[in-house]
Design an enzyme around this catalytic site. Structure first.
Site, PDB file in Angstrom:
ATOM      1  N   ASP A 287     -19.721  15.549   0.378  1.00  0.00           N
ATOM      2  CA  ASP A 287     -19.626  16.288  -0.996  1.00  0.00           C
ATOM      3  C   ASP A 287     -18.246  16.498  -1.151  1.00  0.00           C
ATOM      4  OD1 ASP A 287     -19.606  18.081  -3.122  1.00  0.00           O
ATOM      5  OD2 ASP A 287     -21.258  19.240  -2.447  1.00  0.00           O
TER       6      ASP A 287
ATOM      7  N   TYR B 223     -22.005  24.811   0.716  1.00  0.00           N
ATOM      8  CA  TYR B 223     -22.485  24.978  -0.579  1.00  0.00           C
ATOM      9  C   TYR B 223     -22.317  23.617  -1.119  1.00  0.00           C
ATOM     10  CZ  TYR B 223     -22.768  26.379  -5.581  1.00  0.00           C
ATOM     11  OH  TYR B 223     -23.205  26.404  -6.712  1.00  0.00           O
TER      12      TYR B 223
ATOM     13  N   LYS C 267     -15.981  18.698 -10.605  1.00  0.00           N
ATOM     14  CA  LYS C 267     -14.931  19.506 -10.632  1.00  0.00           C
ATOM     15  C   LYS C 267     -13.777  19.218 -11.275  1.00  0.00           C
ATOM     16  CE  LYS C 267     -16.972  23.349  -8.157  1.00  0.00           C
ATOM     17  NZ  LYS C 267     -17.842  23.742  -7.154  1.00  0.00           N
TER      18      LYS C 267
ATOM     19  N   TYR D  83     -24.295  34.580 -11.881  1.00  0.00           N
ATOM     20  CA  TYR D  83     -24.513  35.339 -10.670  1.00  0.00           C
ATOM     21  C   TYR D  83     -24.503  36.919 -11.223  1.00  0.00           C
ATOM     22  CZ  TYR D  83     -25.326  31.483  -7.652  1.00  0.00           C
ATOM     23  OH  TYR D  83     -25.607  30.462  -7.175  1.00  0.00           O
TER      24      TYR D  83
END
Ligand SMILES: *Cc1c(COP(=O)(O)O)cnc(C)c1O
Length: 432
Positions: free
Chosen positions: A246, A145, A275, A18
């Site tokens: 998630d 997200y 992660k 980003y």
């Protein structure tokens, strides 16, 4: 080592997350990472507040994780997973099946969190593919997200992930407002009303509800009430819609429970992990499903689940993940996360009185300062580095999710830096 020339090359040729290629934000050159410390090329040491985006739960340069990788390298770094299996994958999946919420017995290994979400969504669609009415829609909550690939992005918050930019290309799914009741606030039954209405109206089109259990991470760092999750589970059962949890950010102890679903004592039909799975050393993800899901997919017209990445079940990643899970199984994380929660609460809650601060939230080893105005990224990053800490805020959020092994004095360095930052006007974008 990194020279000035290397950094100039980086600016000119390398994309970072980003960040503009014509006016990039500064990048700090890290040369080593050990325990909770990042060392920059000029010798500056920074205390790590981010665990490299939720991943390095045991800290860096962990001798046991290093040894697990070295051991595995001497056997094989990689071998294809089609028609082949290997000890690292079997041991890892055995552990995942044992430790995960009840019923999640079938494991699909992939390369990253976003791919785990793609896999989960493909599983849900394939699950209904043999029915007379196939289902193609997903229902989710705003401020979520789930990753940056297209299917994952299609269930991220429409504004945060700029759905308008991808209009006509991105599949359109259904959204309800994010839960309003905070984690430890009194439960308000009307919080579930919109979810209930949407399920009642659209369940025949819906393949699954997908959400982040309890903690909405990169979409807003919000913590919601366990009853919300409990009610979603009941409603999915009532209307015959799959539930995808998630847990890529929340899994492996971060919220104070091994999996955030356990705050509500529920099991999803499909669960995504990533992660922290390898202790932040290698990229790996897992999508777990119930036997019922796996069997119906295998009985569907395709006859199997239609996915198989090149690096599926990478032995090196599996071996280090296995060791990371062994460290977790010893249980120290429970005391460590509790102590972090206590210290974050003591040290961050007083910031509620600061005029710049809109809210302070702490859950497990996550501390969030929500400000009234967005941070000025380059300035606040430089300020934190000058204070000897690595904290990377976004938008109006300054947050901490340190490695579980962080020492109290290191944690205090992080919270002190935040309390100084929120008192500095020049670090925030103020309205004119
Ligand atoms: C980070 C994250 C993902 C995406 O994982 P990547 O490894 O970055 O692709 C998906 N879901 C949640 C909840 C996440 O926090």
């Amino acid at each position: 080592m990194l020279t000035a020339d290397d950094l100039a090359f980086d600016r000119q040729h390398i994309w970072h997350p980003y960040t503009s290629m014509i006016d990039p934000l500064p990048c700090y050159p890290v040369v080593t990472a050990d325990r909770c410390t990042l060392t920059l090329a000029d010798g500056t040491q920074l205390t790590e507040g981010m665990s490299s985006w939720w991943a390095a739960i045991h800290g860096y340069n962990h001798p046991r994780l290093n040894q697990a990788m070295v051991r595995q390298i001497s056997h094989m770094s990689h071998v294809m997973f089609g028609g082949i299996t290997h000890p690292a994958a079997v041991s890892l999946c055995r552990k995942l099946v044992d430790m995960s919420p009840e019923g999640l017995d079938k494991v699909f290994l992939a390369d990253s969190g976003s791919v785990a979400v793609e896999v989960a969504m493909k599983m849900a669609i394939q699950y209904y593919s043999g029915d007379t009415r196939p289902r193609r829609k997903f229902l989710t909550i705003r401020q979520g997200y789930h990753g940056d690939t297209f299917a994952a992005m299609s269930v991220c918050d429409p504004e945060n992930s700029m759905h308008a930019l991808w209009k006509g290309y991105l599949p359109e799914h259904m959204f309800v407002a994010a839960p309003a009741t905070g984690f430890d606030h009194p439960w308000q039954e009307e919080d579930i009303a919109e979810m209930q209405q949407m399920l009642a109206a659209h369940h025949q089109q819906l393949a699954a509800v997908i959400l982040e259990p309890i903690v909405q991470g990169a979409g807003g760092m919000r913590f919601y009430h366990p009853n919300y999750l409990r009610r979603v589970r009941q409603l999915c059962d009532q209307f015959g819609v799959l539930l995808i949890a998630d847990e890529i950010a929340t899994g492996f102890g971060r919220t104070g429970r091994l999996f955030a679903c356990q705050h509500a004592e529920i099991s999803p039909d499909i669960m995504c992990l990533g992660k922290g799975l390898t202790g932040g050393t290698m990229t790996l993800s897992a999508t777990l499903a119930t036997s019922a899901v796996a069997e119906k997919i295998s009985n569907s017209p395709a006859g199997c689940f239609m996915h198989g990445p090149t690096f599926m079940g990478n032995p090196l990643a599996c071996a280090v993940a296995c060791e990371s899970l062994s460290i977790l199984a010893e249980g120290h994380w429970q005391r460590q996360v509790k102590e972090i929660e206590q210290l974050l609460t003591e040290q961050l809650q007083p910031l509620k009185d600061c005029p710049r601060v809109a809210d302070v939230r702490v859950l497990g080893a996550i501390g969030v300062i929500e400000c009234h105005h967005p941070v000025r990224m380059a300035e606040i990053q430089q300020f934190f580095v000058s204070q000897g800490v690595w904290i990377r805020p976004f938008g109006r959020l300054i947050y901490l999710m340190p490695p579980y092994i962080i020492r109290p004095e290191e944690l205090s360095r992080l919270t002190t830096a935040i309390s100084l930052a929120v008192r500095q006007d020049n670090l925030f974008a103020m309205p004119d």
